[in-house]
Design a protein around this motif. Sequence first.
Motif, PDB file in Angstrom:
ATOM      1  N   UNK A  95      -6.510  13.918   4.108  1.00 20.56           N
ATOM      2  CA  UNK A  95      -5.106  13.951   4.530  1.00 20.56           C
ATOM      3  C   UNK A  95      -4.398  12.657   4.129  1.00 20.56           C
ATOM      4  N   UNK A  96      -5.112  11.548   4.302  1.00 19.24           N
ATOM      5  CA  UNK A  96      -4.516  10.267   3.940  1.00 19.24           C
ATOM      6  C   UNK A  96      -4.279  10.201   2.437  1.00 19.24           C
ATOM      7  N   UNK A  97      -5.262  10.650   1.675  1.00 19.79           N
ATOM      8  CA  UNK A  97      -5.092  10.618   0.224  1.00 19.79           C
ATOM      9  C   UNK A  97      -3.942  11.539  -0.206  1.00 19.79           C
ATOM     10  N   UNK A  98      -3.814  12.696   0.466  1.00 21.04           N
ATOM     11  CA  UNK A  98      -2.708  13.609   0.137  1.00 21.04           C
ATOM     12  C   UNK A  98      -1.374  12.909   0.378  1.00 21.04           C
ATOM     13  N   UNK A  99      -1.300  12.182   1.487  1.00 21.25           N
ATOM     14  CA  UNK A  99      -0.072  11.440   1.787  1.00 21.25           C
ATOM     15  C   UNK A  99       0.210  10.394   0.715  1.00 21.25           C
ATOM     16  N   UNK A 100      -0.850   9.689   0.319  1.00 15.66           N
ATOM     17  CA  UNK A 100      -0.649   8.631  -0.697  1.00 15.66           C
ATOM     18  C   UNK A 100      -0.186   9.223  -2.021  1.00 15.66           C
ATOM     19  N   UNK A 101      -0.700  10.395  -2.368  1.00  9.39           N
ATOM     20  CA  UNK A 101      -0.275  11.030  -3.621  1.00  9.39           C
ATOM     21  C   UNK A 101       1.235  11.258  -3.591  1.00  9.39           C
ATOM     22  N   UNK A 102       1.715  11.803  -2.484  1.00  2.43           N
ATOM     23  CA  UNK A 102       3.143  12.107  -2.372  1.00  2.43           C
ATOM     24  C   UNK A 102       3.976  10.823  -2.366  1.00  2.43           C
ATOM     25  N   UNK A 103       3.545   9.853  -1.554  1.00  4.01           N
ATOM     26  CA  UNK A 103       4.318   8.606  -1.437  1.00  4.01           C
ATOM     27  C   UNK A 103       4.326   7.850  -2.766  1.00  4.01           C
ATOM     28  N   UNK A 104       3.155   7.773  -3.400  1.00  6.23           N
ATOM     29  CA  UNK A 104       3.073   7.025  -4.652  1.00  6.23           C
ATOM     30  C   UNK A 104       3.865   7.735  -5.762  1.00  6.23           C
ATOM     31  N   UNK A 105       3.845   9.055  -5.751  1.00  6.34           N
ATOM     32  CA  UNK A 105       4.626   9.797  -6.751  1.00  6.34           C
ATOM     33  C   UNK A 105       6.115   9.546  -6.535  1.00  6.34           C
ATOM     34  N   UNK A 106       6.522   9.562  -5.296  1.00  5.21           N
ATOM     35  CA  UNK A 106       7.938   9.328  -4.972  1.00  5.21           C
ATOM     36  C   UNK A 106       8.363   7.930  -5.411  1.00  5.21           C
ATOM     37  N   UNK A 107       7.522   6.959  -5.069  1.00  4.52           N
ATOM     38  CA  UNK A 107       7.867   5.578  -5.421  1.00  4.52           C
ATOM     39  C   UNK A 107       7.799   5.360  -6.934  1.00  4.52           C
ATOM     40  N   UNK A 108       6.834   6.037  -7.543  1.00  5.61           N
ATOM     41  CA  UNK A 108       6.715   5.923  -8.997  1.00  5.61           C
ATOM     42  C   UNK A 108       7.950   6.501  -9.681  1.00  5.61           C
ATOM     43  N   UNK A 109       8.419   7.632  -9.201  1.00  6.81           N
ATOM     44  CA  UNK A 109       9.593   8.271  -9.800  1.00  6.81           C
ATOM     45  C   UNK A 109      10.805   7.345  -9.699  1.00  6.81           C
TER      46      UNK A 109
END
Lengths: 168, 827, 262
Positions: free
Chosen positions: C244-258
């Motif tokens: 669950x934590x990794x799923x959250x990081x994927x979303x957050x990091x993708x958002x910040x990366x964009x």
Amino acid sequence: MPQVSMTVNGKRMAGEVEGRTLLVEFLRENLRLTGTHVGCDTSQCGACVVHVNGDSVKSCSILALAADGAEVTTIEGMAAADGALSQLQEAFRDYHGLQCGFCTPGMIMSAADLIKSNPNPTETEVREWLEGNICRCTGYQNIVKAILAAAARMRGEADPDFAAFAAE
Amino acid sequence: MPKDGIGESVKRREDQRFLTGAGNYTDDINRPNQTYVYFLRSPSAHGRIRSLDIAAASAAPGVVKIFTGDDMAAAGLGGLPCGWEITSTDGSKMAEPPHPILAQGKVRHVGDPIVAVVAETREQAKDAAEMVAVDIEELSAAVDMSAALQGAPFVHDELESNLCYDWSLGDKDATEAAFAGAARVVSIEIVNNRLVANPMEPRSAIGEYEAATDQHTLYTTSQNPHVIRLLMGAFVLSIPEHKLRVVAPDVGGGFGSKIFHYAEEAFVTWASKQIKRPIKWTSDRSEAFVSDAQGRDHVTKAELALDADAKFLGLRVDTMANMGAYLSTFAPAVPTWLYATLLAGQYQTPAIHARVRAVFTNTVAVDAYRGAGRPEATYLLERIVEQAARETGLSPFEIRRRNFIQKEQFPYPTPVAVEYDIGDYEATLSKVEKMADVAGFPARKAEAAARGKLRGLGLSCYIEACGIAPSALVGALGARAALYEVATVRVNPTGSISVFTGTHSHGQGHETTFAQVVADRLGVPFEQVEIVHGDTDRIPFGMGTYGSRSLAVGGAALAKAVDKVIEKGKKIAAHLMEASAQDVVYEDGAFKVAGTDKSIPFGQVALTAYVPHQYPIEELEPGLEETAFYDPKNFTYPAGSYVCEVEIDPETGAVEICNFCAADDFGNIVNPMIVEGQVHGGLAQGLGQALVENCAYDETGQLVSGSFMDYAMPRADLFPTFKVDTETTACTHNPLGVKGCGEAGAIGSPPALINAALDALSPLGVKHIEMPLAPSRVWAAIAAAKPSEGAAAATMAATPTAAPTSAAEPAKSESKPGLMGRIFGRS
Amino acid sequence: MYNFEYAKPDNLETAKSLMAREGAQALAGGQSLTPTMKQRLAQPELLVDITGLPELKGVARVDGGVRIGGGVRHVEVERSAEVQAAAPALAQLAGKIGDPQVRNRGTLGGSIANNDPSACYPAAVLALDGVVSTSNGRDIAAADFFQGLYETALEEGELVTAVTFKAPMRAAWMKFPQPASRFSLVGVFVAQFADGHRVAVTGASESGVFRHGDLEAALNTGGDLDSVAVSPSGLIADLHGTPEYRANLIRVQAKRGAAAMV
């Protein structure tokens, strides 16, 4: 057994090794240059950092045979022949950048490579550069100061004002 | 004061060799005709050895000899001894199961050594070890302490229990009464996470035997070579002191983990005689993770009783302390006499009761690690005080000030058996409040919020007991050794001075600071003084370096020895000046007849002592060398206040330390530069514990964090520039007025960081979080707190590491709280 | 470490013939292989040191992208003007692999041939639509190259000679390090091309590096990434983070990366 030869601290050195002999083992056991240390077995602590052809590398992760023909510099090659310390070594002493001394050779060799590629590093750049060097004694603060001071001295400048530094 | 005396930031003389690669660490030493040993260790946490076949391995290339536990038993070798005996509340002695050098019958933790393979090279020893056939019947493992106390599996079958002792300290009735009259009770359940000391130099040992003289030598990575000689010689191998030399050369950090006597040291010493060749062992880092004693690992439930004005009335503590599979050298003392005695902290809490149960589990042994017991006490106390501040609505500063012991109250006997000699807690608190610009925090918090970050400020006020320790006192408490220190000051004929200290320097810089002390006290140039340590053949005796004791105890011995030299020198000088010794004073490096201009320099007296042509030979022996033993009268009590500021990224749970300020009172300071360095290092270890370090076992007893790939070591980019400063109240009972500084940072910093994180997170409803603050854990706490506070509480309860302890059972008798007070006296 | 025979050929043809031998293993920078062998987790009979092969060197701009030799070290990629011009995020990624000493030895080819599930480079190869060229003369698309944990499309003895990356319009590399190893706990490479976005994730999945279709779709439609459900299913659970934590990081990091793309 295979033969290996390399220039270590300016001297031509040769010896017999096994395929599996690491560069750090060749330095410590064959050449008895015991200033290069081994602090881990997962290539993270950086106590074994030496220069191979001018680049800082972890001598625990390179085969001795892979360094055949290379120019190698170890901590023993950093001071002058009469024992006079280099500016970087001197700054470590001035700023108490070492305690037990075990990580120190790797720190010095790593820092020397940093200053070579980045003569005017920021505190953040120094801290990030040291990602591959673990120290358990100093909390890094005085190592960072020593490196910043050494870089300044090598640029011919005065040491940074570290009192202002901490107040930022 | 001479140049480079006490109070000067003298640059370290040991640096020249360390900076040039000329240090001499144990693994740098090779002895002629040396062999290498590799220990085949248990892959299982708990199991019975069904069979062991070394035949094939014995025939492997380069193998000299292979040893098993049966060989140890046949030789009649003792097990590894424990140096401290704890008596349970019911009067029974602690359980003390045998600790064989090589496993016999059972293996009890991953890494338990089973077979020792001695070969011509390291790699040949490893190659051969792979050919040893070990058949182990896997048994279920005792890992969680609560479960281990409930019954089988038993780590030591013969005990029919995993309880080592059930001990208590303090007045239980008075504490109960305090709670009965309380206006408010604050409670907390916390885990003090297990840590691995990880000095950068892995342990190493070389054993060597000289048949012609029947002389054993052990080179080892030790903080206390005489202690190893005593424990190993007397209890394990039956080698008398005069036939056993222990050398601890340059040692690359210890932090407690190199205090203890280990199996590998005993093995190489003994086996080198069997094979008549030196044997060397150097640990890999992975091996260190399963063979060096580990630290901390407490689970505690505590309650604090307060009156209506938030004054502390009583503290009740119930702790489970993990011993691991075997009792390491000082293990039983750590969660008792080094822990419960510090539960008063800096406060006037009148009634305190602590119960501690020590538990055997199928994990690596746990023993002292930087701070040893005192970080656990401070973490507990400063967390519960913070909780009290939050529940009462008082500021963290105000609630502490209301409860501080005031500076005019010293000497101050606490309800947990110690008597603080001196301190000024308001001074360090005020200082850190200014250093940290606490007044400006709200603005910084608002600015962080604008960037989407949660900023928090945390405070911690610690006290520690250092300068270990008065021998009679620790003897009464179960220590099987004395804890004085020894120094010899040898004035050489030409006036140079060789100093032999029983303490050991492995990063602390004694070669510099001890020379400062001697130079200062004798009024001679610093360069004239040389410090020798680390070799039982050169040093008369000593107990070594740990518990921030080197200067407070070893330095005091040094001062005493110097004073003896001066006393003798006065007699020689009196003879030379034809005066009475009572009229001779020693000032600025010269003996003078008071009230006259007669004066003789120190060097002339030294020369006369060795060339006694004109000498009171009838009354005085020639020579100028004095030895002093110093047994401290009390512990020393360094104290201080720390403020930490963090920013938390609520989307990832990442925690950044933005600011850290430390105000310490270490008493008098010999070398401010070195003291600052000690504080930095302690802070890095304490903040490391709170932020990233975690030694974790799974339910089968496998070590999950068994290398630097999973055990996070603090790196340079983890920390901001620390701001450190000191206040001084000089220790009242040692000649230098010093208290010790080595452990403070590791003791005071973890609660400051966690309190800062909770300050940042509490607006979201997070009320509790365990160390370390892994981003995943912080994120989970935020996620669980979001819907409602109830959900947060449910998540916390479900956190596997936060296993609640069982309720305290009535205790039958209590250790007398006045014991230490009686021994110290009040005047 | 088990013992082995060592050879250091000076040209690709010799290397190929050596690699054809039984028990041969290529040694590039050795920053993963050496520690693995020290733990006795690998037992090659012949170690073929490929750091001396000129055919594996060099960085060059090619039409619409940049071609990097398999033997090019991370430090060279980090400092390469060609890479910085074609894909600054790729230079940035190389500059955050391991530590300076690892970057002074480790190579692009070694990293992707090993395909550690937490390695950084595979995310860039996938996000920048890379093509992997090999010593067998094959050009393998990124999507076909990575085949799960430590598995690739390479055949026995086949070496990575180069990787050709497409130059994106904009891109960003977001590495969230595991606190101990400093490998990616989750690393997300976000790239924008004329025909849409690509989001590649490393460190997170039990099946190795992968592209996240829903996040790409949301970026392509200008949607709010916070509303994208990233499934924890199949993500890694370990000491350092739950799925669950990794799923959250994927979303957050993708958002910040964009938001951070350059």
